[in-house]
Design a protein around this motif. Structure first.
Motif, mmCIF file in Angstrom:
data_model
loop_
_atom_site.group_PDB
_atom_site.id
_atom_site.type_symbol
_atom_site.label_atom_id
_atom_site.label_comp_id
_atom_site.label_asym_id
_atom_site.label_seq_id
_atom_site.Cartn_x
_atom_site.Cartn_y
_atom_site.Cartn_z
ATOM 1 N N TYR A 200 3.406 -4.415 1.920
ATOM 2 C CA TYR A 200 2.950 -5.566 1.139
ATOM 3 C C TYR A 200 3.659 -6.817 1.645
ATOM 4 O O TYR A 200 4.880 -6.882 1.673
ATOM 5 C CB TYR A 200 3.263 -5.354 -0.340
ATOM 6 C CG TYR A 200 2.756 -6.457 -1.245
ATOM 7 C CD1 TYR A 200 1.411 -6.545 -1.585
ATOM 8 C CD2 TYR A 200 3.627 -7.413 -1.760
ATOM 9 C CE1 TYR A 200 0.940 -7.559 -2.416
ATOM 10 C CE2 TYR A 200 3.171 -8.421 -2.592
ATOM 11 C CZ TYR A 200 1.824 -8.488 -2.916
ATOM 12 O OH TYR A 200 1.366 -9.490 -3.735
ATOM 13 N N GLU A 201 2.876 -7.799 2.064
ATOM 14 C CA GLU A 201 3.444 -9.027 2.604
ATOM 15 C C GLU A 201 2.442 -10.166 2.384
ATOM 16 O O GLU A 201 1.241 -9.994 2.605
ATOM 17 C CB GLU A 201 3.748 -8.856 4.094
ATOM 18 C CG GLU A 201 4.468 -10.026 4.720
ATOM 19 C CD GLU A 201 4.768 -9.760 6.192
ATOM 20 O OE1 GLU A 201 5.933 -9.481 6.505
ATOM 21 O OE2 GLU A 201 3.837 -9.809 7.014
ATOM 22 N N GLU A 202 2.957 -11.302 1.938
ATOM 23 C CA GLU A 202 2.123 -12.488 1.720
ATOM 24 C C GLU A 202 0.907 -12.175 0.845
ATOM 25 O O GLU A 202 -0.219 -12.556 1.126
ATOM 26 C CB GLU A 202 1.686 -13.077 3.072
ATOM 27 C CG GLU A 202 2.858 -13.558 3.916
ATOM 28 C CD GLU A 202 2.438 -13.954 5.326
ATOM 29 O OE1 GLU A 202 1.315 -13.581 5.738
ATOM 30 O OE2 GLU A 202 3.231 -14.640 5.989
ATOM 31 N N ARG A 203 1.172 -11.396 -0.212
ATOM 32 C CA ARG A 203 0.161 -11.036 -1.214
ATOM 33 C C ARG A 203 -0.983 -10.210 -0.644
ATOM 34 O O ARG A 203 -2.080 -10.178 -1.189
ATOM 35 C CB ARG A 203 -0.394 -12.288 -1.904
ATOM 36 C CG ARG A 203 0.673 -13.104 -2.623
ATOM 37 C CD ARG A 203 0.053 -14.266 -3.369
ATOM 38 N NE ARG A 203 1.083 -15.056 -4.027
ATOM 39 C CZ ARG A 203 0.838 -16.125 -4.779
ATOM 40 N NH1 ARG A 203 -0.420 -16.530 -4.952
ATOM 41 N NH2 ARG A 203 1.816 -16.792 -5.349
ATOM 42 N N GLU A 204 -0.694 -9.512 0.470
ATOM 43 C CA GLU A 204 -1.714 -8.645 1.074
ATOM 44 C C GLU A 204 -1.109 -7.293 1.419
ATOM 45 O O GLU A 204 0.105 -7.162 1.659
ATOM 46 C CB GLU A 204 -2.250 -9.266 2.364
ATOM 47 C CG GLU A 204 -3.122 -10.491 2.182
ATOM 48 C CD GLU A 204 -3.696 -10.930 3.524
ATOM 49 O OE1 GLU A 204 -4.610 -10.252 4.032
ATOM 50 O OE2 GLU A 204 -3.202 -11.937 4.065
ATOM 51 N N THR B 239 7.517 -2.156 -0.069
ATOM 52 C CA THR B 239 7.770 -3.395 -0.808
ATOM 53 C C THR B 239 9.222 -3.832 -0.645
ATOM 54 O O THR B 239 9.510 -5.027 -0.590
ATOM 55 C CB THR B 239 7.476 -3.228 -2.311
ATOM 56 O OG1 THR B 239 8.275 -2.162 -2.834
ATOM 57 C CG2 THR B 239 6.000 -2.928 -2.550
ATOM 58 N N SER C 228 6.669 -8.947 -8.486
ATOM 59 C CA SER C 228 5.225 -9.092 -8.283
ATOM 60 C C SER C 228 4.714 -8.110 -7.236
ATOM 61 O O SER C 228 3.575 -7.630 -7.308
ATOM 62 C CB SER C 228 4.874 -10.525 -7.877
ATOM 63 O OG SER C 228 5.552 -10.880 -6.684
ATOM 64 N N ALA C 229 5.560 -7.785 -6.244
ATOM 65 C CA ALA C 229 5.165 -6.821 -5.217
ATOM 66 C C ALA C 229 4.976 -5.430 -5.832
ATOM 67 O O ALA C 229 4.054 -4.683 -5.448
ATOM 68 C CB ALA C 229 6.213 -6.775 -4.109
ATOM 69 N N ASN D 67 1.705 -5.563 -8.064
ATOM 70 C CA ASN D 67 0.487 -5.521 -7.241
ATOM 71 C C ASN D 67 0.311 -4.175 -6.538
ATOM 72 O O ASN D 67 -0.824 -3.722 -6.316
ATOM 73 C CB ASN D 67 0.498 -6.661 -6.232
ATOM 74 C CG ASN D 67 0.283 -8.012 -6.895
ATOM 75 O OD1 ASN D 67 -0.401 -8.113 -7.906
ATOM 76 N ND2 ASN D 67 0.873 -9.059 -6.341
ATOM 77 N N SER D 68 1.420 -3.537 -6.203
ATOM 78 C CA SER D 68 1.333 -2.213 -5.573
ATOM 79 C C SER D 68 0.819 -1.171 -6.563
ATOM 80 O O SER D 68 0.034 -0.285 -6.197
ATOM 81 C CB SER D 68 2.701 -1.791 -5.032
ATOM 82 O OG SER D 68 3.101 -2.636 -3.961
ATOM 83 N N TYR E 131 -2.814 -1.605 -6.810
ATOM 84 C CA TYR E 131 -3.471 -1.011 -5.643
ATOM 85 C C TYR E 131 -3.600 0.503 -5.835
ATOM 86 O O TYR E 131 -4.641 1.096 -5.513
ATOM 87 C CB TYR E 131 -2.665 -1.315 -4.379
ATOM 88 C CG TYR E 131 -3.306 -0.810 -3.107
ATOM 89 C CD1 TYR E 131 -4.196 -1.598 -2.390
ATOM 90 C CD2 TYR E 131 -3.021 0.466 -2.626
ATOM 91 C CE1 TYR E 131 -4.798 -1.131 -1.233
ATOM 92 C CE2 TYR E 131 -3.608 0.950 -1.472
ATOM 93 C CZ TYR E 131 -4.498 0.141 -0.778
ATOM 94 O OH TYR E 131 -5.096 0.624 0.371
#
Length: 359
Positions: free
Chosen positions: A31-35, A69, A79-80, A83-84, A87
């Protein structure tokens, strides 16, 4: 063909070049730069790889979704993690292993984390998370009510204790063996207990549907597992004085493929205590009839600190050896857990023991 469980490990990533993992089904993301991206080329913190190896030691027949992450300093934005988990919900994983947590996030961020954990659980995903290693600190999501938290309280006398209300599993110590083909690794920390517990759950849940009922049944299973009469069959308590002297004056064979310094020290101790006899050349590669003759009239078969490569490459031989020993009611003590926790429980259901010093 049964469907493999998919376990998501949200951590520091995985080294797919690690020889221990060569036959493992792994989807590897970071996970990097919200992607979420593939093919991470930077330096990896080994924590995630070791967590996955502990998990696979306990449950080798699973699929892994690894999401990096954590940075090299073992930190990341909450947040990482959020978001993970989202996913993982989209990917319909079965289980999430979080050998990490947050102690200092704001109330707003913790609320967001709890909401996404609630959503995952509602979708039928089981979340396991490690609590902080300091008993005075609480980590999240381990302490959320719908997450199975793993912790090690100070001065705990019970090997394994379950709190149904808080969904917390407590262990008396957090030293865990990490399988590796190049070196012997023992790690300390709740982050290593977490995948061990996830692996035991994977074996427990095989052939069953994951549900609130089956999770409750797993907790019931852990209560039985934690009873002294059961634990004493599969773990050797090296801190207990009575246990330390349980092998005194026993007829013992000592089996090790490499008599390195560790094995020399252990063997010298038992040579003095009970006259232990080395037996590697007499046992390894021999027929069942030859092995049965060697082990006749002995009380204890002590499997020393075998090299990790030997354990990995000789699984069938070791499994057969264990079956022969238990069939002859010979007690087995091992330094490393050459059979996983669930398998040792199965093997000792009819009596006897196969005790490992490390988890």
């Amino acid at each position: 063909m049964k469907k493999k469980l998919c376990v998501a490990v949200i951590d520091s990533g995985v080294d797919e070049e690690d020889s221990y993992l060569k036959d493992t089904e792994i989807k590897n993301l970071y996970y990097e730069e919200r992607e979420f991206k593939t093919c991470y080329a930077g330096k990896l913190n080994p924590h995630g790889t070791e967590v996955i190896k502990v998990l696979l030691k306990e449950a080798p027949d699973i699929k892994i979704l690894s999401i990096r992450t954590l940075r090299e300093d073992n930190r990341c934005m909450i947040s990482a993690i959020i978001n993970s988990i989202r996913y993982c919900i989209d990917e319909c994983v079965d289980i999430i292993n979080l050998s990490l947590g947050s102690c200092g996030s704001t109330a707003k961020r913790l609320k967001d984390l709890k909401e996404v954990c609630d959503e995952a659980v509602e979708k039928g995903i089981v979340i396991f998370a490690a609590d902080h290693n300091l008993a005075s600190k609480k980590s999240y999501p381990a302490n959320f009510p719908n997450v199975l938290g793993v912790t090690t309280p100070e001065d705990s006398e019970e090997f394994c204790k379950v709190s149904y209300e808080d969904k917390i599993v407590e262990f008396s110590d957090n030293m865990v063996y990490v399988p590796d083909l190049a070196k012997c690794i023992i790690r300390r920390g709740n982050s290593y207990l977490c995948p061990l517990l996830v692996g035991v759950f994977c074996k427990f849940i095989e052939g069953k549907e994951i549900s609130k009922k089956s999770i409750l049944e797993f907790m019931d299973f852990l209560v039985q597992f934690g009873k002294a009469e059961n634990i004493s069959r599969i773990f050797f308590d090296k801190y207990n004085v009575t246990e330390q002297h349980s092998l005194d004056n026993k007829k013992m064979l000592y089996f090790a493929d490499d008599m390195d310094l560790n094995n020399m020290q252990i063997y010298a101790m038992y040579k003095k205590i009970n006259g232990a006899i080395l037996c590697f050349k007499e046992v390894y590669g021999k027929t069942n009839e030859e092995i049965l003759e060697i082990i006749s009239n002995i009380d204890v078969f002590y499997i020393g600190a075998l090299s990790n490569r030997f354990i990995h490459e000789n699984k069938d031989f070791l499994d057969n050896l264990i079956e022969l020993l238990l069939g002859e009611q010979v007690k087995i003590v091992t330094v490393f857990p050459i059979a996983n926790t669930f398998e040792r429980i199965r093997l000792t259901n009819k009596g006897g023991f196969i005790k490992s010093i490390y988890k």
